[in-house]
Design a protein around this motif. Structure first.
Motif, PDB file in Angstrom:
ATOM      1  N   ILE A 110       0.840  -1.205   0.000  1.00 56.05           N
ATOM      2  CA  ILE A 110       0.000   0.000   0.000  1.00 56.05           C
ATOM      3  C   ILE A 110       0.875   1.255   0.000  1.00 56.05           C
ATOM      4  O   ILE A 110       0.630   2.200  -0.752  1.00 56.05           O
ATOM      5  CB  ILE A 110      -0.984  -0.016   1.186  1.00 56.05           C
ATOM      6  CG1 ILE A 110      -2.007  -1.144   1.008  1.00 56.05           C
ATOM      7  CG2 ILE A 110      -1.674   1.338   1.348  1.00 56.05           C
ATOM      8  CD1 ILE A 110      -2.814  -1.467   2.257  1.00 56.05           C
ATOM      9  N   ASP A 111       1.930   1.256   0.823  1.00 48.59           N
ATOM     10  CA  ASP A 111       2.853   2.393   0.854  1.00 48.59           C
ATOM     11  C   ASP A 111       3.519   2.595  -0.504  1.00 48.59           C
ATOM     12  O   ASP A 111       3.712   3.725  -0.948  1.00 48.59           O
ATOM     13  CB  ASP A 111       3.924   2.197   1.932  1.00 48.59           C
ATOM     14  CG  ASP A 111       3.375   2.315   3.345  1.00 48.59           C
ATOM     15  OD1 ASP A 111       2.255   2.845   3.525  1.00 48.59           O
ATOM     16  OD2 ASP A 111       4.075   1.866   4.274  1.00 48.59           O
ATOM     17  N   ARG A 112       3.861   1.498  -1.152  1.00 50.74           N
ATOM     18  CA  ARG A 112       4.479   1.585  -2.482  1.00 50.74           C
ATOM     19  C   ARG A 112       3.505   2.229  -3.482  1.00 50.74           C
ATOM     20  O   ARG A 112       3.892   3.099  -4.255  1.00 50.74           O
ATOM     21  CB  ARG A 112       4.885   0.198  -2.957  1.00 50.74           C
ATOM     22  CG  ARG A 112       5.521   0.198  -4.320  1.00 50.74           C
ATOM     23  CD  ARG A 112       5.925  -1.188  -4.721  1.00 50.74           C
ATOM     24  NE  ARG A 112       6.590  -1.183  -6.011  1.00 50.74           N
ATOM     25  CZ  ARG A 112       7.061  -2.261  -6.596  1.00 50.74           C
ATOM     26  NH1 ARG A 112       6.965  -3.433  -6.001  1.00 50.74           N
ATOM     27  NH2 ARG A 112       7.636  -2.174  -7.772  1.00 50.74           N
ATOM     28  N   ARG A 134      -5.128   9.472   1.370  1.00 53.01           N
ATOM     29  CA  ARG A 134      -6.438   9.109   1.923  1.00 53.01           C
ATOM     30  C   ARG A 134      -6.805   7.677   1.527  1.00 53.01           C
ATOM     31  O   ARG A 134      -7.276   6.894   2.364  1.00 53.01           O
ATOM     32  CB  ARG A 134      -7.507  10.082   1.433  1.00 53.01           C
ATOM     33  CG  ARG A 134      -8.876   9.814   2.008  1.00 53.01           C
ATOM     34  CD  ARG A 134      -9.843  10.950   1.642  1.00 53.01           C
ATOM     35  NE  ARG A 134     -11.115  10.766   2.291  1.00 53.01           N
ATOM     36  CZ  ARG A 134     -12.175  10.206   1.703  1.00 53.01           C
ATOM     37  NH1 ARG A 134     -12.118   9.818   0.456  1.00 53.01           N
ATOM     38  NH2 ARG A 134     -13.306  10.067   2.377  1.00 53.01           N
ATOM     39  N   GLU A 135      -6.620   7.339   0.265  1.00 52.93           N
ATOM     40  CA  GLU A 135      -6.908   5.974  -0.197  1.00 52.93           C
ATOM     41  C   GLU A 135      -6.014   4.974   0.525  1.00 52.93           C
ATOM     42  O   GLU A 135      -6.477   3.886   0.918  1.00 52.93           O
ATOM     43  CB  GLU A 135      -6.715   5.876  -1.713  1.00 52.93           C
ATOM     44  CG  GLU A 135      -7.752   6.645  -2.498  1.00 52.93           C
ATOM     45  CD  GLU A 135      -7.389   6.846  -3.956  1.00 52.93           C
ATOM     46  OE1 GLU A 135      -8.319   6.973  -4.775  1.00 52.93           O
ATOM     47  OE2 GLU A 135      -6.178   6.873  -4.290  1.00 52.93           O
ATOM     48  N   ALA A 136      -4.755   5.333   0.741  1.00 51.41           N
ATOM     49  CA  ALA A 136      -3.832   4.449   1.456  1.00 51.41           C
ATOM     50  C   ALA A 136      -4.325   4.192   2.882  1.00 51.41           C
ATOM     51  O   ALA A 136      -4.298   3.058   3.360  1.00 51.41           O
ATOM     52  CB  ALA A 136      -2.424   5.051   1.472  1.00 51.41           C
ATOM     53  N   LYS A 137      -4.803   5.232   3.543  1.00 51.93           N
ATOM     54  CA  LYS A 137      -5.331   5.070   4.910  1.00 51.93           C
ATOM     55  C   LYS A 137      -6.545   4.148   4.917  1.00 51.93           C
ATOM     56  O   LYS A 137      -6.668   3.273   5.792  1.00 51.93           O
ATOM     57  CB  LYS A 137      -5.698   6.429   5.504  1.00 51.93           C
ATOM     58  CG  LYS A 137      -4.519   7.257   5.901  1.00 51.93           C
ATOM     59  CD  LYS A 137      -4.956   8.604   6.454  1.00 51.93           C
ATOM     60  CE  LYS A 137      -3.756   9.452   6.818  1.00 51.93           C
ATOM     61  NZ  LYS A 137      -4.144  10.789   7.291  1.00 51.93           N
ATOM     62  N   LEU A 138      -7.432   4.333   3.957  1.00 50.07           N
ATOM     63  CA  LEU A 138      -8.612   3.467   3.861  1.00 50.07           C
ATOM     64  C   LEU A 138      -8.211   2.009   3.627  1.00 50.07           C
ATOM     65  O   LEU A 138      -8.751   1.092   4.252  1.00 50.07           O
ATOM     66  CB  LEU A 138      -9.528   3.938   2.723  1.00 50.07           C
ATOM     67  CG  LEU A 138     -10.287   5.237   2.951  1.00 50.07           C
ATOM     68  CD1 LEU A 138     -10.888   5.749   1.646  1.00 50.07           C
ATOM     69  CD2 LEU A 138     -11.371   5.022   3.995  1.00 50.07           C
ATOM     70  N   MET A 139      -7.285   1.808   2.713  1.00 51.57           N
ATOM     71  CA  MET A 139      -6.834   0.448   2.408  1.00 51.57           C
ATOM     72  C   MET A 139      -6.158  -0.187   3.620  1.00 51.57           C
ATOM     73  O   MET A 139      -6.428  -1.341   3.963  1.00 51.57           O
ATOM     74  CB  MET A 139      -5.889   0.460   1.198  1.00 51.57           C
ATOM     75  CG  MET A 139      -6.581   0.832  -0.111  1.00 51.57           C
ATOM     76  SD  MET A 139      -5.422   1.194  -1.449  1.00 51.57           S
ATOM     77  CE  MET A 139      -4.985  -0.471  -1.951  1.00 51.57           C
ATOM     78  N   ARG A 140      -5.258   0.573   4.270  1.00 54.86           N
ATOM     79  CA  ARG A 140      -4.553   0.051   5.439  1.00 54.86           C
ATOM     80  C   ARG A 140      -5.529  -0.372   6.528  1.00 54.86           C
ATOM     81  O   ARG A 140      -5.383  -1.439   7.116  1.00 54.86           O
ATOM     82  CB  ARG A 140      -3.601   1.132   5.984  1.00 54.86           C
ATOM     83  CG  ARG A 140      -2.169   0.699   5.983  1.00 54.86           C
ATOM     84  CD  ARG A 140      -1.258   1.727   6.619  1.00 54.86           C
ATOM     85  NE  ARG A 140      -0.553   2.454   5.579  1.00 54.86           N
ATOM     86  CZ  ARG A 140      -0.804   3.696   5.213  1.00 54.86           C
ATOM     87  NH1 ARG A 140      -1.719   4.405   5.823  1.00 54.86           N
ATOM     88  NH2 ARG A 140      -0.121   4.248   4.250  1.00 54.86           N
ATOM     89  N   LYS A 141      -6.527   0.463   6.781  1.00 56.99           N
ATOM     90  CA  LYS A 141      -7.496   0.149   7.829  1.00 56.99           C
ATOM     91  C   LYS A 141      -8.321  -1.086   7.469  1.00 56.99           C
ATOM     92  O   LYS A 141      -8.592  -1.934   8.312  1.00 56.99           O
ATOM     93  CB  LYS A 141      -8.417   1.357   8.074  1.00 56.99           C
ATOM     94  CG  LYS A 141      -9.301   1.192   9.271  1.00 56.99           C
ATOM     95  CD  LYS A 141      -8.459   1.054  10.532  1.00 56.99           C
ATOM     96  CE  LYS A 141      -9.279   1.048  11.776  1.00 56.99           C
ATOM     97  NZ  LYS A 141      -8.463   0.880  12.967  1.00 56.99           N
ATOM     98  N   SER A 142      -8.720  -1.200   6.198  1.00 56.49           N
ATOM     99  CA  SER A 142      -9.587  -2.320   5.807  1.00 56.49           C
ATOM    100  C   SER A 142      -8.869  -3.665   5.802  1.00 56.49           C
ATOM    101  O   SER A 142      -9.529  -4.698   5.851  1.00 56.49           O
ATOM    102  CB  SER A 142     -10.250  -2.046   4.451  1.00 56.49           C
ATOM    103  OG  SER A 142      -9.290  -1.969   3.449  1.00 56.49           O
TER     104      SER A 142
END
Length: 156
Positions: free
Chosen positions: A102-104, A114-122
């Motif tokens: 996700i970071d990559r 924002r999308e990265a935060k959503l993905m990380r949380k899910s």
């Protein structure tokens, strides 16, 4: 205040981004001297912040003339980029590796913060409250679906 690992990571990424070859060679001892830390701190930064999942290849040679070479992986096409991501994700992926992917995606400008935060949380343990082996498979399934959508959105 940022911690020393963040500062070292930022420094290495900065000189890597400025490198015309997309590759840098550093001496662990010189970097440790520059940041007034022990060489093992440099090892830690490189082994945790410059992984293949994050899009880097690291080579090292130990000894008096030793060095660490860091290279940002570049792909011939978006299709190749996404194929590599799918292979890294596989059928099962643990949370730390998923977060690296996700970071990559974020660092490469494919997704927003924002999308990265959503993905990380899910894909977190807190959300995927399943037995470990099932959780890692579900996490991989979610990530493969995201990569497929991102690839389609890029017109490949």
């Amino acid at each position: 205040m940022r911690c020393i690992t963040d500062i070292i990571e930022h420094h290495l990424k900065k000189i890597l981004n400025e490198s015309p070859t997309g590759m840098i060679e550093i001496k662990r001892s010189e970097l440790a001297h520059l940041f007034q830390c022990v060489p093992s701190q440099i090892n830690y930064v490189i082994s945790t912040r410059f992984t293949l999942e994050k899009g880097y290849v690291v080579e090292s040679k130990r000894g008096g003339g030793g060095f660490i070479r860091i290279r940002k992986v570049k792909h011939a096409s978006k299709r190749t980029y996404f194929d590599v991501l799918l292979k890294q994700i596989g059928q099962s992926i643990h949370q730390a590796a998923a977060e690296d992917v996700i970071d990559r995606l974020r660092d490469d400008g494919i997704i927003t913060e924002r999308e990265a935060k959503l993905m990380r949380k899910s894909v977190s343990r807190e959300v995927l409250t399943l037995p470990v082996n099932v959780r890692d498979q579900v996490r991989a399934g979610l990530m493969r679906a995201w990569v497929a959508i991102l690839l389609a959105d890029k017109g490949e």
